[in-house]
Design an enzyme around this catalytic site. Structure first.
Site, PDB file in Angstrom:
ATOM      1  N   ARG A 136      -0.115   0.970  -1.303  1.00  0.00           N
ATOM      2  CA  ARG A 136      -0.376  -0.132  -2.231  1.00  0.00           C
ATOM      3  C   ARG A 136       0.323   0.149  -3.550  1.00  0.00           C
ATOM      4  O   ARG A 136       0.188   1.239  -4.105  1.00  0.00           O
ATOM      5  CB  ARG A 136      -1.887  -0.267  -2.451  1.00  0.00           C
TER       6      ARG A 136
ATOM      7  N   ARG B   8      -5.635   7.216  -0.484  1.00  0.00           N
ATOM      8  CA  ARG B   8      -5.192   5.955   0.106  1.00  0.00           C
ATOM      9  C   ARG B   8      -3.710   5.708  -0.147  1.00  0.00           C
ATOM     10  O   ARG B   8      -3.021   5.125   0.705  1.00  0.00           O
ATOM     11  CB  ARG B   8      -6.017   4.792  -0.452  1.00  0.00           C
TER      12      ARG B   8
ATOM     13  N   ARG C 107     -15.497 -10.161 -11.497  1.00  0.00           N
ATOM     14  CA  ARG C 107     -15.058  -8.954 -12.176  1.00  0.00           C
ATOM     15  C   ARG C 107     -15.162  -9.058 -13.685  1.00  0.00           C
ATOM     16  O   ARG C 107     -14.837  -8.114 -14.385  1.00  0.00           O
ATOM     17  CB  ARG C 107     -13.586  -8.756 -11.821  1.00  0.00           C
TER      18      ARG C 107
ATOM     19  N   LYS D  77     -15.340  -0.525  -1.054  1.00  0.00           N
ATOM     20  CA  LYS D  77     -15.741  -1.914  -0.820  1.00  0.00           C
ATOM     21  C   LYS D  77     -15.058  -2.464   0.443  1.00  0.00           C
ATOM     22  O   LYS D  77     -15.714  -3.013   1.316  1.00  0.00           O
ATOM     23  CB  LYS D  77     -15.402  -2.786  -2.042  1.00  0.00           C
TER      24      LYS D  77
ATOM     25  N   ARG E 216      -6.763   0.753 -14.346  1.00  0.00           N
ATOM     26  CA  ARG E 216      -7.745   0.077 -13.476  1.00  0.00           C
ATOM     27  C   ARG E 216      -9.146   0.607 -13.764  1.00  0.00           C
ATOM     28  O   ARG E 216     -10.116  -0.146 -13.780  1.00  0.00           O
ATOM     29  CB  ARG E 216      -7.384   0.275 -11.999  1.00  0.00           C
TER      30      ARG E 216
HETATM   31  P1  AP5 Z   1     -11.490   1.227  -0.182  1.00  0.00           P
HETATM   32  O1  AP5 Z   1     -12.519   0.765   0.777  1.00  0.00           O
HETATM   33  O2  AP5 Z   1     -10.099   0.764  -0.012  1.00  0.00           O
HETATM   34  O3  AP5 Z   1     -11.998   0.979  -1.694  1.00  0.00           O
HETATM   35  P2  AP5 Z   1     -12.187  -0.362  -2.510  1.00  0.00           P
HETATM   36  O4  AP5 Z   1     -13.510  -0.276  -3.177  1.00  0.00           O
HETATM   37  O5  AP5 Z   1     -11.909  -1.543  -1.661  1.00  0.00           O
HETATM   38  O6  AP5 Z   1     -11.084  -0.129  -3.619  1.00  0.00           O
HETATM   39  P3  AP5 Z   1      -9.919  -1.069  -4.179  1.00  0.00           P
HETATM   40  O7  AP5 Z   1      -8.912  -0.164  -4.801  1.00  0.00           O
HETATM   41  O8  AP5 Z   1      -9.469  -2.042  -3.152  1.00  0.00           O
HETATM   42  O9  AP5 Z   1     -10.679  -1.807  -5.300  1.00  0.00           O
HETATM   43  P4  AP5 Z   1     -10.059  -2.514  -6.498  1.00  0.00           P
HETATM   44  O10 AP5 Z   1     -11.241  -3.190  -7.030  1.00  0.00           O
HETATM   45  O11 AP5 Z   1      -9.315  -1.657  -7.437  1.00  0.00           O
HETATM   46  O12 AP5 Z   1      -8.890  -3.406  -5.853  1.00  0.00           O
HETATM   47  P5  AP5 Z   1      -8.793  -4.952  -5.501  1.00  0.00           P
HETATM   48  O13 AP5 Z   1      -7.957  -5.064  -4.306  1.00  0.00           O
HETATM   49  O14 AP5 Z   1     -10.104  -5.589  -5.537  1.00  0.00           O
HETATM   50  O15 AP5 Z   1     -11.511   2.831  -0.170  1.00  0.00           O
HETATM   51  C1  AP5 Z   1     -10.567   3.573  -0.916  1.00  0.00           C
HETATM   52  C2  AP5 Z   1     -10.085   4.788  -0.103  1.00  0.00           C
HETATM   53  O16 AP5 Z   1     -11.173   5.694   0.062  1.00  0.00           O
HETATM   54  C3  AP5 Z   1      -9.621   4.452   1.317  1.00  0.00           C
HETATM   55  O17 AP5 Z   1      -8.556   5.284   1.652  1.00  0.00           O
HETATM   56  C4  AP5 Z   1     -10.858   4.729   2.184  1.00  0.00           C
HETATM   57  O18 AP5 Z   1     -10.508   5.090   3.491  1.00  0.00           O
HETATM   58  C5  AP5 Z   1     -11.495   5.887   1.437  1.00  0.00           C
HETATM   59  N1  AP5 Z   1     -12.967   5.896   1.517  1.00  0.00           N
HETATM   60  C6  AP5 Z   1     -13.802   4.829   1.444  1.00  0.00           C
HETATM   61  N2  AP5 Z   1     -15.089   5.228   1.519  1.00  0.00           N
HETATM   62  C7  AP5 Z   1     -15.067   6.586   1.626  1.00  0.00           C
HETATM   63  C8  AP5 Z   1     -16.088   7.597   1.736  1.00  0.00           C
HETATM   64  N3  AP5 Z   1     -17.389   7.283   1.731  1.00  0.00           N
HETATM   65  N4  AP5 Z   1     -15.690   8.895   1.803  1.00  0.00           N
HETATM   66  C9  AP5 Z   1     -14.370   9.234   1.791  1.00  0.00           C
HETATM   67  N5  AP5 Z   1     -13.364   8.328   1.718  1.00  0.00           N
HETATM   68  C10 AP5 Z   1     -13.703   7.019   1.622  1.00  0.00           C
HETATM   69  O19 AP5 Z   1      -7.974  -5.511  -6.771  1.00  0.00           O
HETATM   70  C11 AP5 Z   1      -6.636  -5.161  -7.006  1.00  0.00           C
HETATM   71  C12 AP5 Z   1      -6.138  -5.865  -8.257  1.00  0.00           C
HETATM   72  O20 AP5 Z   1      -6.131  -7.284  -8.048  1.00  0.00           O
HETATM   73  C13 AP5 Z   1      -6.987  -5.664  -9.516  1.00  0.00           C
HETATM   74  O21 AP5 Z   1      -6.651  -4.473 -10.196  1.00  0.00           O
HETATM   75  C14 AP5 Z   1      -6.640  -6.924 -10.309  1.00  0.00           C
HETATM   76  O22 AP5 Z   1      -5.392  -6.792 -10.935  1.00  0.00           O
HETATM   77  C15 AP5 Z   1      -6.530  -7.981  -9.234  1.00  0.00           C
HETATM   78  N6  AP5 Z   1      -7.818  -8.652  -8.981  1.00  0.00           N
HETATM   79  C16 AP5 Z   1      -8.563  -8.583  -7.842  1.00  0.00           C
HETATM   80  N7  AP5 Z   1      -9.686  -9.300  -7.966  1.00  0.00           N
HETATM   81  C17 AP5 Z   1      -9.678  -9.823  -9.215  1.00  0.00           C
HETATM   82  C18 AP5 Z   1     -10.592 -10.622  -9.949  1.00  0.00           C
HETATM   83  N8  AP5 Z   1     -11.761 -11.030  -9.428  1.00  0.00           N
HETATM   84  N9  AP5 Z   1     -10.245 -10.973 -11.215  1.00  0.00           N
HETATM   85  C19 AP5 Z   1      -9.079 -10.587 -11.759  1.00  0.00           C
HETATM   86  N10 AP5 Z   1      -8.175  -9.818 -11.139  1.00  0.00           N
HETATM   87  C20 AP5 Z   1      -8.476  -9.429  -9.861  1.00  0.00           C
HETATM   88 MG    MG Z   2     -10.425  -3.049  -1.657  1.00  0.00          MG
END
Ligand code: AP5
Ligand code: MG
Length: 190
Positions: free
Chosen positions: A134, A128, A89, A14, A146
């Site tokens: 992170r 990552r 979410r 994402k 997660r």
């Molecule tokens: P990346 O692009 O970083 O993936 P992402 O989908 O952004 O994954 P996240 O881990 O950020 O999602 P998340 O939903 O767990 O975390 P968030 O920050 O939202 O890609 C991942 C890796 O793969 C990178 O190294 C990239 O280079 C590589 N990659 C990407 N595409 C690729 C491809 N096609 N091929 C190969 N490699 C590739 O949330 C974190 C925490 O915050 C949550 O757990 C929760 O506690 C809290 N939180 C956030 N939002 C909310 C909400 N709305 N409600 C409640 N709690 C929340």
């Molecule tokens: Mg992300």
């Protein structure tokens, strides 16, 4: 204003794809995860409360992220729309988003979902962890939670938005460039 939801499990890409999308379509990227990590880095009261939940792989309370989203909508100007990453979410968050947008007679434009299987989630997050450091990527237990939280609380939104006729999905298992192209093709057809 356009309101796109960039949907998908942890590590789906994402954040990676959001960067290209905001540029091409003149959108403002809102990642609730990034906003929360900023609060943690700043040592704010909200950040302190969020940290233990994030480190456990759990969600922070709905009201916290709903407040963040509404305040971004109010303050950011000069864009064609917003790209929501990691929000909503839960079903409650999706309903709250509908209410927030409804106040101005608006609604979600489309959900763009990037799908990958669970074993690929683990692979991507492991990769990552060695680059970004992170905190919630560091422990196997957190990653498992997660993934479980995603399936239990977030995945039901697929049906929620399908029922509204707004759900679109791309295969997230290809290269970054392939996934980006699939998203652009989809967005151009919307
Ligand atoms: P990346 O692009 O970083 O993936 P992402 O989908 O952004 O994954 P996240 O881990 O950020 O999602 P998340 O939903 O767990 O975390 P968030 O920050 O939202 O890609 C991942 C890796 O793969 C990178 O190294 C990239 O280079 C590589 N990659 C990407 N595409 C690729 C491809 N096609 N091929 C190969 N490699 C590739 O949330 C974190 C925490 O915050 C949550 O757990 C929760 O506690 C809290 N939180 C956030 N939002 C909310 C909400 N709305 N409600 C409640 N709690 C929340
Ligand atoms: Mg992300």
């Amino acid at each position: 204003m356009k309101y796109y939801i960039l949907f998908g499990p942890p590590g789906a890409g994402k954040g990676t794809q959001a960067a290209a999308m905001v540029e091409k379509y003149n959108l403002h990227h809102i990642s609730t995860g990034e906003l929360l990590r900023k609060e943690i880095a700043a040592g704010s009261e909200l950040g302190l409360k969020a940290k233990s939940l994030i480190d456990a792989g759990a969600l922070v309370p709905d009201e916290v992220v709903e407040g963040m989203i509404e305040s971004e909508f109010r303050t950011v100007k000069g864009v064609s729309g917003f790209l929501l990453d990691g929000f909503p979410r839960t079903t409650a968050q999706a309903e709250a988003l509908g209410k927030i947008l409804g106040k101005t007679g608006e609604s979600v434009t489309s959900v763009v979902s990037i799908m990958i299987p669970d074993d690929m989630i683990r692979e991507r997050i492991r990769h990552r962890a060695s680059i970004e450091g992170r905190a919630d990527d560091a422990r196997e237990e957190t990653i498992n939670n997660r993934i479980k939280t995603y399936h239990d609380k977030t995945e039901p939104l697929v049906e929620f938005y399908k029922a509204e006729g707004r759900y679109r999905e791309v295969d997230g298992t290809g290269t970054i460039e392939q996934v980006r192209q699939a998203i652009f093709d989809l967005m151009d057809r919307l």
